[in-house]
Design a protein around this motif. Structure first.
Motif, PDB file in Angstrom:
ATOM      1  N   THR A   2       0.654  -1.331   0.097  1.00 44.18           N
ATOM      2  CA  THR A   2      -0.016   0.022  -0.142  1.00 44.18           C
ATOM      3  C   THR A   2       0.891   1.389  -0.002  1.00 44.18           C
ATOM      4  O   THR A   2       1.865   1.499   0.854  1.00 44.18           O
ATOM      5  CB  THR A   2      -0.868   0.046   1.209  1.00 44.18           C
ATOM      6  OG1 THR A   2      -1.646  -1.090   1.329  1.00 44.18           O
ATOM      7  CG2 THR A   2      -1.608   1.368   1.135  1.00 44.18           C
ATOM      8  N   THR A   3       0.504   2.104  -0.928  1.00 43.56           N
ATOM      9  CA  THR A   3       1.508   3.465  -1.150  1.00 43.56           C
ATOM     10  C   THR A   3       0.608   4.544  -0.653  1.00 43.56           C
ATOM     11  O   THR A   3      -0.529   4.721  -1.547  1.00 43.56           O
ATOM     12  CB  THR A   3       1.982   3.625  -2.473  1.00 43.56           C
ATOM     13  OG1 THR A   3       2.895   2.482  -2.544  1.00 43.56           O
ATOM     14  CG2 THR A   3       2.892   4.812  -2.554  1.00 43.56           C
ATOM     15  N   GLU A   4       1.051   5.438   0.156  1.00 43.42           N
ATOM     16  CA  GLU A   4       0.070   6.814   0.333  1.00 43.42           C
ATOM     17  C   GLU A   4       0.917   7.805  -0.429  1.00 43.42           C
ATOM     18  O   GLU A   4       2.298   7.991  -0.348  1.00 43.42           O
ATOM     19  CB  GLU A   4       0.357   7.190   1.652  1.00 43.42           C
ATOM     20  CG  GLU A   4      -0.379   8.513   1.985  1.00 43.42           C
ATOM     21  CD  GLU A   4      -0.464   8.607   3.790  1.00 43.42           C
ATOM     22  OE1 GLU A   4      -0.549   9.879   4.135  1.00 43.42           O
ATOM     23  OE2 GLU A   4      -0.784   7.670   4.391  1.00 43.42           O
ATOM     24  N   ILE A   5       0.157   8.669  -1.224  1.00 36.70           N
ATOM     25  CA  ILE A   5       0.381   9.689  -2.117  1.00 36.70           C
ATOM     26  C   ILE A   5       0.529  11.018  -1.387  1.00 36.70           C
ATOM     27  O   ILE A   5      -0.558  11.443  -0.725  1.00 36.70           O
ATOM     28  CB  ILE A   5      -0.116   9.967  -3.309  1.00 36.70           C
ATOM     29  CG1 ILE A   5      -0.187   8.517  -4.025  1.00 36.70           C
ATOM     30  CG2 ILE A   5       0.416  10.847  -4.041  1.00 36.70           C
ATOM     31  CD1 ILE A   5       1.054   7.909  -4.410  1.00 36.70           C
ATOM     32  N   TYR A   6       1.706  11.623  -1.237  1.00 37.95           N
ATOM     33  CA  TYR A   6       1.929  13.182  -0.638  1.00 37.95           C
ATOM     34  C   TYR A   6       1.544  13.992  -1.756  1.00 37.95           C
ATOM     35  O   TYR A   6       2.122  14.021  -2.817  1.00 37.95           O
ATOM     36  CB  TYR A   6       3.209  13.354  -0.055  1.00 37.95           C
ATOM     37  CG  TYR A   6       3.286  12.246   1.260  1.00 37.95           C
ATOM     38  CD1 TYR A   6       3.148  12.778   2.543  1.00 37.95           C
ATOM     39  CD2 TYR A   6       3.637  10.942   1.243  1.00 37.95           C
ATOM     40  CE1 TYR A   6       3.503  11.894   3.812  1.00 37.95           C
ATOM     41  CE2 TYR A   6       4.203  10.060   2.379  1.00 37.95           C
ATOM     42  CZ  TYR A   6       3.647  10.744   3.691  1.00 37.95           C
ATOM     43  OH  TYR A   6       3.957  10.003   4.566  1.00 37.95           O
ATOM     44  N   THR A   7       0.727  15.170  -1.485  1.00 40.49           N
ATOM     45  CA  THR A   7       0.542  16.145  -2.313  1.00 40.49           C
ATOM     46  C   THR A   7       1.109  17.267  -1.720  1.00 40.49           C
ATOM     47  O   THR A   7       1.209  17.872  -0.769  1.00 40.49           O
ATOM     48  CB  THR A   7      -1.054  16.229  -2.391  1.00 40.49           C
ATOM     49  OG1 THR A   7      -1.471  15.252  -2.819  1.00 40.49           O
ATOM     50  CG2 THR A   7      -1.359  17.235  -3.535  1.00 40.49           C
ATOM     51  N   LEU A   8       2.030  18.029  -2.610  1.00 42.27           N
ATOM     52  CA  LEU A   8       2.579  19.127  -2.428  1.00 42.27           C
ATOM     53  C   LEU A   8       2.182  20.347  -3.540  1.00 42.27           C
ATOM     54  O   LEU A   8       2.539  20.079  -4.652  1.00 42.27           O
ATOM     55  CB  LEU A   8       4.113  19.000  -2.397  1.00 42.27           C
ATOM     56  CG  LEU A   8       4.946  20.446  -2.515  1.00 42.27           C
ATOM     57  CD1 LEU A   8       4.695  21.147  -1.147  1.00 42.27           C
ATOM     58  CD2 LEU A   8       6.302  20.238  -2.795  1.00 42.27           C
ATOM     59  N   ARG A  56       5.924   6.547   4.290  1.00 44.28           N
ATOM     60  CA  ARG A  56       4.826   5.732   3.769  1.00 44.28           C
ATOM     61  C   ARG A  56       4.641   5.528   2.302  1.00 44.28           C
ATOM     62  O   ARG A  56       3.862   4.607   2.129  1.00 44.28           O
ATOM     63  CB  ARG A  56       3.431   6.430   4.297  1.00 44.28           C
ATOM     64  CG  ARG A  56       3.370   6.616   5.710  1.00 44.28           C
ATOM     65  CD  ARG A  56       2.089   7.360   6.272  1.00 44.28           C
ATOM     66  NE  ARG A  56       1.997   7.640   7.727  1.00 44.28           N
ATOM     67  CZ  ARG A  56       0.743   7.851   8.307  1.00 44.28           C
ATOM     68  NH1 ARG A  56      -0.184   8.373   7.510  1.00 44.28           N
ATOM     69  NH2 ARG A  56       0.976   8.090   9.738  1.00 44.28           N
ATOM     70  N   VAL A  57       5.360   5.868   1.809  1.00 44.17           N
ATOM     71  CA  VAL A  57       5.667   5.629   0.288  1.00 44.17           C
ATOM     72  C   VAL A  57       6.718   4.259   0.226  1.00 44.17           C
ATOM     73  O   VAL A  57       7.952   4.517   0.767  1.00 44.17           O
ATOM     74  CB  VAL A  57       5.943   6.555  -0.475  1.00 44.17           C
ATOM     75  CG1 VAL A  57       6.555   6.324  -1.974  1.00 44.17           C
ATOM     76  CG2 VAL A  57       5.238   7.891  -0.442  1.00 44.17           C
TER      77      VAL A  57
END
Length: 211
Positions: A2-8, A56-57
């Motif tokens: 499972t990969t969590e995507i960070y948004t910037l 978390r990635v």
């Protein structure tokens, strides 16, 4: 996994740390040739969508790049200089300061894999220096090629080996400087690249090697 995507977001109105802004918005870039516009647009979209990766990635779970950059106050992106020694006699070397007149083999490959993730996208989009190296088919330099770096910032490189070409590349990183070095590697049929890397005691460093 499972990969969590960070948004910037890159908008000036949002509170972005100085180190994050330095990583994603340096003032000088060399990959701004018009023939790269479409690939640059895809790279920018990736950066906006994913942001700086954290643990978390999946592929960054052992290196918390996001937290490191947010905590750092000594990052001063500038220019990374490179040196290739000894230059293979039958190789073709293109400095990215000449991208407006790049040969067809550079235009075919440069930046195609850059949009795969945010970190390689940043090295492509914001690289302040870079080069492309091509060995023709069947070329086998008798001695290893040493690739050394000096300075801080971001650099993009492209290495293309023709059919049955063979190269041993010894890489030495910048010393105790922030650097994001993205190297695209394209191998022809039967080509072989042996990469030997000496890892210095750098505090802020990330790399992407894709083929």
């Amino acid at each position: 996994a499972t990969t969590e995507i960070y948004t910037l977001s890159l908008h000036d109105t949002l509170p972005i740390s100085a180190s994050t802004r330095s990583f994603f918005e340096p003032g000088v870039t060399i990959t701004n040739a018009t023939w790269l516009d479409e690939r640059r647009a895809r790279a920018l979209e990736t950066i906006r969508r994913e942001g700086i990766p954290g643990r978390r990635v999946e592929r960054w779970k052992y290196t918390d790049l996001k937290s490191t950059l947010e905590a750092a106050n000594d990052i001063e992106p500038g220019r990374i200089d490179y040196a290739l020694t000894p230059p293979p006699k039958d190789a073709e070397l293109v400095d990215f300061g000449q991208l407006g007149e790049a040969p067809d083999w550079v235009r075919e490959h440069l930046g195609k894999s850059a949009a795969d993730a945010a970190v390689p996208a940043a090295s492509f989009l914001y690289g302040g220096s870079g080069f492309a190296l091509r060995l023709p088919a069947g070329s086998t330099p008798p001695t290893p090629l040493t690739l050394s770096f000096d300075g801080s910032g971001q650099l993009r490189a492209l290495i293309v080996l023709g059919e049955a070409a063979r190269l041993t590349l010894v890489e030495t990183p910048p010393h105790d400087r922030f650097s994001n070095i993205g190297i695209e590697i394209v191998l022809g049929r039967g080509a072989e690249l042996t990469l030997v890397r000496f890892q210095g005691e750098t505090r802020h460093r990330s790399e992407e090697h894709t083929s």
